[in-house]
Design an enzyme around this catalytic site. Structure first.
Site, PDB file in Angstrom:
ATOM      1  N   CYS A 120       0.857  -1.176   0.000  1.00 26.32           N
ATOM      2  CA  CYS A 120       0.000   0.000   0.000  1.00 26.32           C
ATOM      3  C   CYS A 120       0.901   1.237   0.000  1.00 26.32           C
ATOM      4  O   CYS A 120       2.104   1.133   0.213  1.00 26.32           O
ATOM      5  CB  CYS A 120      -0.876   0.052   1.245  1.00 26.32           C
ATOM      6  N   GLY A 144      -0.581   0.392  -4.999  1.00 26.49           N
ATOM      7  CA  GLY A 144      -1.906  -0.144  -4.712  1.00 26.49           C
ATOM      8  C   GLY A 144      -2.908   0.405  -5.692  1.00 26.49           C
ATOM      9  O   GLY A 144      -3.063   1.622  -5.793  1.00 26.49           O
ATOM     10  N   ASN A 169       0.602   1.375   5.801  1.00 23.73           N
ATOM     11  CA  ASN A 169       1.213   0.504   4.802  1.00 23.73           C
ATOM     12  C   ASN A 169       1.929  -0.590   5.580  1.00 23.73           C
ATOM     13  O   ASN A 169       2.784  -0.291   6.401  1.00 23.73           O
ATOM     14  CB  ASN A 169       2.210   1.326   3.972  1.00 23.73           C
ATOM     15  N   GLY A 170       1.553  -1.843   5.342  1.00 29.15           N
ATOM     16  CA  GLY A 170       2.264  -2.918   6.021  1.00 29.15           C
ATOM     17  C   GLY A 170       1.346  -4.000   6.520  1.00 29.15           C
ATOM     18  O   GLY A 170       0.221  -4.155   6.041  1.00 29.15           O
ATOM     19  N   TYR A 193      12.435  -4.338  -6.514  1.00 25.69           N
ATOM     20  CA  TYR A 193      11.278  -4.392  -7.408  1.00 25.69           C
ATOM     21  C   TYR A 193      10.192  -3.348  -7.139  1.00 25.69           C
ATOM     22  O   TYR A 193       9.695  -2.717  -8.068  1.00 25.69           O
ATOM     23  CB  TYR A 193      10.688  -5.807  -7.316  1.00 25.69           C
TER      24      TYR A 193
END
Ligand code: SF4
Length: 497
Positions: free
Chosen positions: A37, A63, A137-138, A277
Site C-alpha cells: 500500500c 496499490g 502501509n504494512g 522491485y
C-alpha cells in the site's frame, strides 16, 4: 470468529472470476509479487487535498484497488474512499468537498476477498476526543491475536483490516492521543508505516525495524509524508529525511516533535524487495536512488556471472535499470527486447489456456527484430512460481532468440512475507522446493543465475554497515525474519493494510 479471519490470508491464483485485469499487472497471468500500500500525508497546507491527490497518484503503483483521502478543516473531517485508481475515485466535485489543511491519503492493494470498500483507507472513527483517521502501509503479524482479545472484551469490528485493531487500541487507552498511539504501536508486531490524524494533529510512525519506507518532506512551510520520495518530487516538496525505525513524529499547533515509541535495540531491516522491485526507479531509499541501485545490481550480476551473449534485455519495467547495469559492466549491448503494453485495460475473456497465453502477449511482446537469431541475456528481478519466467523465455524463443539466459537480480525467493507484501504460500514458491537446475529446466532457459546476498547488499550500499545484512530484511530469501511471526500457532502473512 468468521472464516475470513480464522484463515491465513491466502492470495488468489488464476481465474477467480470472469475477467482478468490486464491493465493492472496484478492478475494471475503474471506471478509477480504484489505491492502493498502507499500512504501520503499533509500537515498545514491550504491545498492539502490537491497535494494528496497528486501524491497518491505518484504512489499508484503501490496499490491499485482502492484509494481514499481524509481532510481536516480544524473542526471536522471530510473524506472519500472508493474502489479503483486514484483518477477514478476522485472527481472534481469530490475534490471540491475535501476542504482543509491537514490530510492523510492511501492507495491499497489487498488480497482477494478483502478487496471491499469497507477496508479502503483511511479508516475514520469517532472516539471520545473527537475524530480519528488512520492509514497504514504494512502488516501486523499479531493482529488476529489482539483482535480476539479485544472482541472478547466487547469491541465490535467493522472491517477485516489490521488498521482497525490499532484504532481500537488507541481509542481504549485512557492516555492522551500521543501516548495512546505509542502504547498501541508497542503492542503490535510487524512491518508498518502509520499516519494517524485528528482534527488538529498528524502523527507519523515507522515500525521498530523500519521494514516499510516512510519519508518526510516540506513544501512552503507545510510538512509532507509519503511512502516514497517520488510523491514528494511530484508535488515539488523538498525531501527532509526518512522516518527512523521506532520513531513517532507529532505535528500540532506547537510544530514538529520528534519522539520515539520504541526504545529497544533492534536491527534496521528495510524491505530488500523495495530496492529490487517495488519502489519506483525515481524514488530514493536511504539516500540511494532506486534506478542507480538497480543498475548496480546489474553490475554485480555481471561480475558474478558473465555470459557470452549478443544482447541484454530487461523484463519491463522494473528490470530495465538492472539490464542497463549488466550491459554497462559486460559491454554487451542493451536492447529493448520486450515491450510492455500499458494500455490493454480490463479485458473480459474466457479462461481457456489458449486465451490465457494470448492475454500474456497483449501485455508483453518480444521485439522480433531485436532478438531474432541472437543469444539473449534476460534480466528479471525475481522468480515467484516460475510461470511468468517460463512464458517470457518461451516468448523470446518464439521470436527467434537462439539462446535465452536468465539472470535474476535477487537471491532465490523461498519464503512468504509477513510484512505487507502479498506472497504465495511457501509451497507455491518454486525456489522453496526446487534446485536452481530444476528451476532452469522448468522455465526452459539455457542458463539461470541468481544474484548473491553479498552482491545485493553491496549494490544497495549496505556493505558499509556493521550489520552483515546491510540494514535489510532478507527474510523471503534467507528465512530469518526480524520479528516473531508465529502467534498462538498462527502465521499471518500477506498484505492486510
Ligand atoms: S520478507 Fe521479503 S518482501 Fe517481506 S519485508 Fe522482508 S524483504 Fe520485504
Amino acid at each position: 470468529m468468521s472464516d475470513e479471519l480464522s484463515q491465513p490470508q491466502l492470495r488468489q491464483t488464476f481465474w477467480t472470476g470472469d475477467y482478468y485485469n490486464e491493465g493492472s499487472g496484478k492478475d494471475g497471468l503474471f506471478d509477480k509479487l504484489k505491492e502493498e500500500c502507499g500512504v501520503f500525508g499533509v500537515y498545514r497546507h491550504p491545498d492539502a487535498a490537491s497535494l494528496s491527490y497528486y501524491g497518491l497518484h505518484a504512489l499508484q503503483h503501490r496499490g491499485e484497488e482502492s484509494a481514499g483521502m481524509c481532510v481536516s478543516d480544524g473542526g471536522e473531517f471530510h473524506y472519500h474512499r472508493g474502489m479503483g485508481l486514484v483518477k477514478e475515485v476522485f472527481d472534481k466535485d469530490i475534490m471540491a468537498s475535501l476542504v482543509g489543511d491537514i490530510a492523510i491519503g492511501h492507495v491499497r492493494y489487498s488480497t482477494s476477498g478483502d478487496s471491499k470498500l469497507t477496508n479502503a483507507q483511511p479508516l475514520v472513527f469517532k472516539y471520545r476526543d473527537g475524530d480519528l483517521a488512520v492509514a497504514t502501509n504494512g502488516n501486523i503479524v499479531n493482529a488476529l491475536q489482539i483482535r480476539r482479545e479485544l472482541e472478547q472484551s466487547g469491541s465490535i469490528f467493522q472491517t477485516t483490516s489490521d488498521t482497525e485493531v490499532v484504532a481500537h487500541l488507541i481509542a481504549r487507552s485512557p492516555k492522551d492521543l500521543v501516548e495512546a498511539t505509542k502504547d498501541a504501536f508497542n503492542q503490535i508486531v510487524g512491518g508498518f508505516a502509520f499516519l494517524v490524524m485528528t482534527n488538529d494533529k498528524l502523527i507519523a510512525a515507522s515500525d521498530p525495524h523500519g521494514l516499510r519506507p516512510l519519508t518526510m518532506g516540506r513544501l512552503n512551510g507545510a510538512y509532507i509524508f509519503a511512502s516514497e520520495t517520488c510523491a514528494l518530487e511530484t508535488i515539488g516538496a523538498e525531501l527532509i529525511r526518512d522516518i527512523e525505525p521506532g520513531e513517532l513524529l507529532v505535528l500540532d499547533k506547537d510544530g514538529l516533535r520528534e519522539e520515539r515509541f520504541d526504545h529497544g535495540k533492534h536491527r534496521k531491516a528495510l524491505c530488500a524487495m523495495e530496492y529490487i522491485y517495488f519502489a519506483r526507479p525515481d524514488s530514493d531509499l536511504n539516500g540511494s536512488n532506486l534506478h542507480m541501485a538497480r543498475k548496480r545490481m546489474g553490475n554485480q550480476m555481471a561480475m558474478e556471472c558473465f555470459i557470452d551473449a549478443d544482447v541484454v534485455t530487461g523484463v519491463p519495467d522494473s528490470s530495465i535499470s538492472a539490464a542497463i547495469g549488466y550491459a554497462e559492466q559486460t559491454g554487451i549491448p542493451y536492447e529493448l527486447g520486450m515491450i510492455k503494453n500499458k494500455y490493454t485495460g480490463r479485458t473480459f475473456i474466457q479462461p481457456s489456456q489458449e486465451l490465457r497465453e494470448q492475454g500474456v502477449k497483449m501485455k508483453l511482446s518480444a521485439v522480433r527484430r531485436v532478438v531474432e537469431g541472437k543469444r539473449v541475456v534476460m534480466i528479471d528481478d525475481s522468480i515467484v512460481r516460475g510461470t511468468t519466467s517460463r512464458r517470457i523465455v518461451n516468448m523470446l524463443r518464439d521470436a527467434g532468440a537462439t539462446e535465452v539466459h536468465v539472470c535474476i537480480t535477487s537471491p532465490p525467493f523461498k519464503n512468504p512475507c509477513f510484512y505487507g507484501i502479498d506472497t504465495p504460500d511457501r509451497k507455491e514458491l518454486i525456489a522453496s522446493s526446487k534446485t536452481i537446475e530444476e528451476i532452469r529446466q522448468e522455465i526452459n532457459a539455457d542458463s539461470l543465475h541468481f544474484l548473491s546476498f553479498e552482491g545485493l547488499i553491496e549494490a544497495v550500499g549496505g556493505h558499509n554497515s556493521s550489520d552483515p545484512k546491510g540494514g535489510l530484511c532478507l527474510a523471503c530469501f534467507d528465512n530469518e525474519y526480524p520479528t516473531q511471526v508465529n502467534f498462538n500457532g498462527e502465521e499471518k502473512f500477506g498484505c492486510s493494510c
